[in-house]
Design a protein around this motif. Structure first.
Motif, mmCIF file in Angstrom:
data_model
loop_
_atom_site.group_PDB
_atom_site.id
_atom_site.type_symbol
_atom_site.label_atom_id
_atom_site.label_comp_id
_atom_site.label_asym_id
_atom_site.label_seq_id
_atom_site.Cartn_x
_atom_site.Cartn_y
_atom_site.Cartn_z
ATOM 1 N N VAL A 189 4.289 -3.632 11.742
ATOM 2 C CA VAL A 189 3.600 -4.491 10.747
ATOM 3 C C VAL A 189 3.138 -3.643 9.544
ATOM 4 O O VAL A 189 3.558 -4.301 8.374
ATOM 5 C CB VAL A 189 2.141 -4.911 11.412
ATOM 6 C CG1 VAL A 189 1.364 -5.909 10.260
ATOM 7 C CG2 VAL A 189 2.671 -6.194 12.654
ATOM 8 N N LEU A 190 2.629 -2.518 9.730
ATOM 9 C CA LEU A 190 2.421 -1.632 8.656
ATOM 10 C C LEU A 190 3.395 -0.819 7.824
ATOM 11 O O LEU A 190 3.453 -0.880 6.545
ATOM 12 C CB LEU A 190 1.439 -0.481 9.222
ATOM 13 C CG LEU A 190 -0.116 -1.077 9.463
ATOM 14 C CD1 LEU A 190 -1.050 -0.047 9.756
ATOM 15 C CD2 LEU A 190 -0.693 -1.543 8.228
ATOM 16 N N ASN A 191 4.447 -0.321 8.686
ATOM 17 C CA ASN A 191 5.444 0.245 8.133
ATOM 18 C C ASN A 191 6.635 -0.740 7.625
ATOM 19 O O ASN A 191 7.505 -0.294 7.000
ATOM 20 C CB ASN A 191 5.957 1.610 8.901
ATOM 21 C CG ASN A 191 4.729 2.651 9.028
ATOM 22 O OD1 ASN A 191 3.869 2.730 8.062
ATOM 23 N ND2 ASN A 191 4.500 3.091 10.181
ATOM 24 N N GLY A 192 6.867 -1.680 8.546
ATOM 25 C CA GLY A 192 7.865 -2.612 8.142
ATOM 26 C C GLY A 192 9.193 -2.062 8.543
ATOM 27 O O GLY A 192 9.615 -0.833 8.752
ATOM 28 N N THR A 193 10.177 -3.049 9.010
ATOM 29 C CA THR A 193 11.398 -2.773 9.410
ATOM 30 C C THR A 193 12.376 -3.836 8.663
ATOM 31 O O THR A 193 11.824 -4.953 8.462
ATOM 32 C CB THR A 193 11.812 -2.860 10.954
ATOM 33 O OG1 THR A 193 11.113 -3.919 11.388
ATOM 34 C CG2 THR A 193 10.833 -1.750 11.563
ATOM 35 N N GLY A 194 13.680 -3.541 8.508
ATOM 36 C CA GLY A 194 14.513 -4.633 7.893
ATOM 37 C C GLY A 194 14.573 -4.680 6.548
ATOM 38 O O GLY A 194 14.439 -3.569 5.783
ATOM 39 N N ASP A 195 14.882 -5.964 6.049
ATOM 40 C CA ASP A 195 15.106 -5.809 4.348
ATOM 41 C C ASP A 195 13.807 -5.781 3.732
ATOM 42 O O ASP A 195 12.798 -6.078 3.983
ATOM 43 C CB ASP A 195 15.767 -7.362 4.405
ATOM 44 C CG ASP A 195 16.104 -7.590 2.876
ATOM 45 O OD1 ASP A 195 15.244 -8.354 2.196
ATOM 46 O OD2 ASP A 195 17.144 -7.034 2.314
ATOM 47 N N GLU A 196 14.044 -5.030 2.781
ATOM 48 C CA GLU A 196 12.935 -4.839 1.743
ATOM 49 C C GLU A 196 12.561 -5.953 1.086
ATOM 50 O O GLU A 196 11.312 -6.084 0.782
ATOM 51 C CB GLU A 196 13.194 -3.707 0.876
ATOM 52 C CG GLU A 196 12.032 -3.070 -0.033
ATOM 53 C CD GLU A 196 11.314 -2.323 0.800
ATOM 54 O OE1 GLU A 196 9.989 -2.283 0.326
ATOM 55 O OE2 GLU A 196 11.368 -1.926 2.104
ATOM 56 N N GLY A 197 13.297 -6.805 0.686
ATOM 57 C CA GLY A 197 12.887 -8.174 -0.097
ATOM 58 C C GLY A 197 12.183 -8.967 0.844
ATOM 59 O O GLY A 197 11.037 -9.422 0.265
ATOM 60 N N ALA B 244 0.671 -1.242 -0.091
ATOM 61 C CA ALA B 244 0.088 -0.034 0.001
ATOM 62 C C ALA B 244 0.866 1.217 0.009
ATOM 63 O O ALA B 244 1.991 1.203 0.543
ATOM 64 C CB ALA B 244 -0.928 -0.087 1.079
ATOM 65 N N PRO B 245 0.357 2.486 -0.756
ATOM 66 C CA PRO B 245 0.994 3.457 -0.464
ATOM 67 C C PRO B 245 1.131 4.235 0.807
ATOM 68 O O PRO B 245 0.443 3.756 1.935
ATOM 69 C CB PRO B 245 0.273 4.488 -1.238
ATOM 70 C CG PRO B 245 -0.545 3.638 -2.258
ATOM 71 C CD PRO B 245 -0.986 2.452 -1.344
ATOM 72 N N SER B 246 2.324 4.971 1.351
ATOM 73 C CA SER B 246 2.481 5.294 2.461
ATOM 74 C C SER B 246 1.405 5.900 3.101
ATOM 75 O O SER B 246 1.186 5.922 4.156
ATOM 76 C CB SER B 246 3.875 6.024 2.391
ATOM 77 O OG SER B 246 3.666 7.454 1.564
ATOM 78 N N GLY B 247 0.573 6.859 2.329
ATOM 79 C CA GLY B 247 -0.548 7.561 2.920
ATOM 80 C C GLY B 247 -1.491 6.581 3.331
ATOM 81 O O GLY B 247 -2.245 6.928 4.135
ATOM 82 N N MET B 248 -1.624 5.477 2.433
ATOM 83 C CA MET B 248 -2.820 4.641 2.909
ATOM 84 C C MET B 248 -2.432 4.013 4.214
ATOM 85 O O MET B 248 -3.115 3.704 5.055
ATOM 86 C CB MET B 248 -2.939 3.741 1.692
ATOM 87 C CG MET B 248 -4.159 2.725 2.009
ATOM 88 S SD MET B 248 -4.422 1.677 0.548
ATOM 89 C CE MET B 248 -5.869 0.663 1.092
ATOM 90 N N ARG B 249 -1.151 3.477 4.291
ATOM 91 C CA ARG B 249 -0.773 2.847 5.698
ATOM 92 C C ARG B 249 -0.807 3.801 6.743
ATOM 93 O O ARG B 249 -1.421 3.523 7.854
ATOM 94 C CB ARG B 249 0.842 2.347 5.431
ATOM 95 C CG ARG B 249 1.026 1.228 4.353
ATOM 96 C CD ARG B 249 2.322 0.537 4.382
ATOM 97 N NE ARG B 249 3.481 1.544 4.573
ATOM 98 C CZ ARG B 249 4.080 2.005 3.435
ATOM 99 N NH1 ARG B 249 4.013 1.462 2.342
ATOM 100 N NH2 ARG B 249 5.264 2.775 3.657
ATOM 101 N N ASP B 250 -0.607 4.923 6.450
ATOM 102 C CA ASP B 250 -0.768 6.024 7.662
ATOM 103 C C ASP B 250 -1.990 6.354 8.114
ATOM 104 O O ASP B 250 -2.463 6.136 9.243
ATOM 105 C CB ASP B 250 -0.012 7.378 7.368
ATOM 106 C CG ASP B 250 1.561 7.285 7.194
ATOM 107 O OD1 ASP B 250 2.124 6.421 7.643
ATOM 108 O OD2 ASP B 250 1.963 8.036 6.503
ATOM 109 N N GLN B 251 -3.079 6.214 7.339
ATOM 110 C CA GLN B 251 -4.513 6.427 7.410
ATOM 111 C C GLN B 251 -4.901 5.161 8.177
ATOM 112 O O GLN B 251 -5.586 5.325 9.108
ATOM 113 C CB GLN B 251 -5.130 6.555 6.205
ATOM 114 C CG GLN B 251 -6.575 6.815 6.523
ATOM 115 C CD GLN B 251 -6.967 7.989 7.209
ATOM 116 O OE1 GLN B 251 -6.597 9.156 6.849
ATOM 117 N NE2 GLN B 251 -7.722 8.031 8.145
ATOM 118 N N MET B 252 -4.443 3.956 7.505
ATOM 119 C CA MET B 252 -4.901 2.588 8.374
ATOM 120 C C MET B 252 -4.364 2.737 9.848
ATOM 121 O O MET B 252 -5.127 2.291 10.827
ATOM 122 C CB MET B 252 -4.323 1.611 7.664
ATOM 123 C CG MET B 252 -4.842 0.093 8.255
ATOM 124 S SD MET B 252 -6.543 -0.056 8.355
ATOM 125 C CE MET B 252 -6.840 -0.531 6.780
#
Length: 277
Positions: A88-96, A59-67
């Motif tokens: 969970v929503l913004n994630g941390t660590g390896d992008e892959g 999801a786009p960052s704006g949608m994640r922030d809204q959720m």
């Protein structure tokens, strides 16, 4: 005359005067309602968890922030529970790894979401004692309902704040929107087999239940989540959320069922036109 006899006489007199009580009592004491509510809660949980991972990955960052903001408002999240939701929503660590998790989450969410929609449709059908709708008729309705539900959750934060006006407008607005959502939900998932007006009692009861539970969640959930995390860790968080989902789904199941009984029994059946169906 014993108290038990008096109670039976009072009940018999009430049921004779108000026939709706007989059907309502029979439906409420049925074990099927609690079973259906528990299954609905389980399917909701199984759909929500992978969906959050999928949103976090794609999801786009704006949608994640809204959720994130909406879930904070719904559950009153602060401290550690809020931090875990952010991870969970913004994630941390390896992008892959995040995208791989998101792909798996999306696939599981797709499968679970269909089961959740079917479970909700079955609750409505049982309330009105209708047969299951065919897959060809119901499949697209399940998908549309789920997308609409995600949109409703996304809008929880601005809605409950009255779009900036405050809770004095937000809570009545939330009640009206919730009532409209459950009116539309029944009409959609029942495949238009019941007209709009007879669905109104169930929608009003469901709107009232979700509004009351929405207020209760803001007061109860923060402390419950903190205690669960302190005592049981992440498992406590899962169990607390699942328990709350069971309460919500039970309230919705009872609301839809009671609404259907009220709409089909005198005196409301005459006003709602159910006696002519």
């Amino acid at each position: 005359m014993s108290w038990a006899t008096r109670v039976r006489n009072i009940r018999a007199g009430a049921e004779k005067r108000f026939p709706v009580l007989t059907e309502l009592t029979a439906r409420l004491v049925s074990g099927n309602l609690l079973d259906a509510a528990t299954r609905l809660a389980a399917q909701a949980f199984l759909a929500a968890v992978p969906l959050l991972f999928a949103l976090g990955a794609f999801a786009p960052s704006g949608m994640r922030d809204q959720m994130l903001e909406s879930l904070r408002v719904v559950f009153g999240l602060t401290g550690t529970p809020d931090q875990q939701l952010q991870q969970v929503l913004n994630g941390t660590g390896d992008e892959g790894l995040r995208e791989t998790t998101g792909v798996v989450g999306a696939l599981v969410a797709l499968i679970s979401a269909t089961s959740f929609s079917r479970a909700m449709a079955r609750v409505c059908e049982r309330a009105w004692r209708l047969p299951k709708a065919g897959t060809r008729i119901g499949a697209w309705r399940w998908a549309v309902w789920l997308l609409a539900l995600v949109l409703v959750v996304l809008l929880q934060a601005p809605l409950r704040d009255g779009f900036g006006a405050g809770a004095w407008l937000g809570m009545p607005l939330y009640f009206l929107v919730s009532t409209g959502v459950w009116l539309w939900t029944q009409h959609l998932l029942l495949a238009k087999r019941i007209r709009w007006l007879p669905l109104l009692p169930g929608a009003l009861l469901a709107g009232t239940a979700t509004t009351v539970l929405g207020i209760t969640a803001r007061l109860y959930m923060p402390g419950a989540l903190d205690r669960a995390l302190a005592e049981y860790g992440s498992l406590g968080l899962v169990l607390t959320l699942l328990s709350w989902l069971i309460v919500v789904c039970a309230a919705l199941t009872f609301a839809v069922t009671i609404g259907a009984v009220l709409a089909q029994e005198p005196p409301l059946d005459r006003y709602l036109g159910t006696d002519r169906e």
